[in-house]
Design a protein around this motif. Sequence first.
Motif, short mmCIF file in Angstrom:
data_model
loop_
_atom_site.label_atom_id
_atom_site.label_comp_id
_atom_site.label_asym_id
_atom_site.label_seq_id
_atom_site.Cartn_x
_atom_site.Cartn_y
_atom_site.Cartn_z
N ALA A 289 0.82 -1.20 0.00
CA ALA A 289 0.00 0.00 0.00
C ALA A 289 0.86 1.26 0.00
O ALA A 289 0.59 2.21 -0.75
CB ALA A 289 -0.93 -0.01 1.21
N GLU A 290 1.90 1.27 0.82
CA GLU A 290 2.80 2.43 0.92
C GLU A 290 4.23 1.93 1.12
O GLU A 290 4.75 1.95 2.24
CB GLU A 290 2.41 3.33 2.09
CG GLU A 290 1.06 4.02 1.97
CD GLU A 290 0.79 4.92 3.16
OE1 GLU A 290 0.71 6.13 2.96
OE2 GLU A 290 0.68 4.38 4.28
N GLU B 179 7.37 3.00 0.48
CA GLU B 179 8.40 3.85 1.06
C GLU B 179 8.12 4.15 2.53
O GLU B 179 9.02 4.08 3.37
CB GLU B 179 8.52 5.16 0.28
CG GLU B 179 9.66 6.03 0.78
CD GLU B 179 9.90 7.25 -0.08
OE1 GLU B 179 11.00 7.85 0.02
OE2 GLU B 179 8.99 7.62 -0.86
N ALA B 180 6.88 4.46 2.87
CA ALA B 180 6.54 4.76 4.26
C ALA B 180 6.72 3.53 5.14
O ALA B 180 7.21 3.62 6.27
CB ALA B 180 5.10 5.28 4.34
#
Length: 421
Positions: free
Chosen positions: A236-237, A239-240
């Motif tokens: 979903a994210e 890098e985060a």
Amino acid sequence: MVTHDVIIVGGSVAGCAAAMLFARAGLTVALVERNPDPDAYKRLCTHYIQASALPVLERLGLARAIEASGGVRNRLDLHTRWGWIREGEVLAGHPAHGYNLRRVRLDPLIRAQAAATPGIEWLPGHSATGLGIEAGRVAALTIRDARGTERILRGRLHVGADGRASALARFAGLKPRETPNARFFYYAAYRGLDPNGGRSRMWMGEEGICYTFPNEDGITVAAATLPRAQLPAFKAEPEAALARTLAALPEGPNLAAAERIGPVMGFVDMPNLRRPATRPGLALIGDAALSVDPVWGTGCAFALQSAAWLSDATAETILSHGPIDRALKTYARHHRRALAGHAWHIASYASGRRWWWLERLMLEAAAHDPAQARRLFAYAARSLGLVEFMAPTALARAAATVLRARLAGGRPRLDPRVEAA
């Protein structure tokens, strides 16, 4: 009619290294590469060359070129539940270091050196389309250029250095033995990340492993391998999620304060593959023979080493028109003896299991004793085999080290943050 002594498919690390070694031995080599771009490079890679490959790099004259390109001599700090284990002196008789160099530099470097080596016919932009089998052995290779023109090459030895999806292995009927990988792997490169004095760092827990590897030009590769249950959050994210995972580690890096260079990439489904290393007239090297969990950074080292083992086992026999297939059996035995233990251990950990008590023993001992740490790092660098690393005498010394440490200061304090990584 034989057109070349050796025909190699795959112009990356393994193929170029083998081509140079064969050519320097006095053989004629055809080096076939599908990609026409001389600056092409492998993007999905840890960009870490283990110390076990240093003798081959020096033999090829590449060590100096790698350093001139900014390659960083890799020295590792390892964090486990028992705290930090710092790589210091190297185990006697073993290579001193490997290199961190991104493939955007390494691949064009080794390819240019191979293309300029006398005795090598460099054939970029050509794809392998089939093998010719005569009397049960591989005797010819059909290649096709970008215009669709086909050509048949006949060699005394044919070599598949064309990666884990090897077309040559498929043509030859060398099917892979596959074991699943229960973890996924994400990584990205950053500029401005704390380089830890140029030292690599790895956080090793039972569920997963994270690391930061400093490379050339102040760029650091940051990575995490975790159980598949955490994959939806990463997808979903990416890098985060990568930043959160590494920031939660003891002395973990702050990715948010650095500049990301290039995309966040990953291996979502990366099973371990192993194929028979030979059949009459054909040998496999690099990922074509063995491709394992990328978190351990063994791909480049195994590619360079297998290229050298193949050349050493067969070059003189080819020159003297001797029994090549007998020499190939020598190569296959060497490949199996040197890498089977590592491959089995890596595949076992990739299954998602927790550490065995023997692994915990060796890690705990390394946290207390520099001599035990030297052995651990030699094994991690693939300079020491599994049988030697886990020999009864070595286990006895490790047990004595742990017992002394516990009697002197009690049980080591466990670090729950590493266990959650």
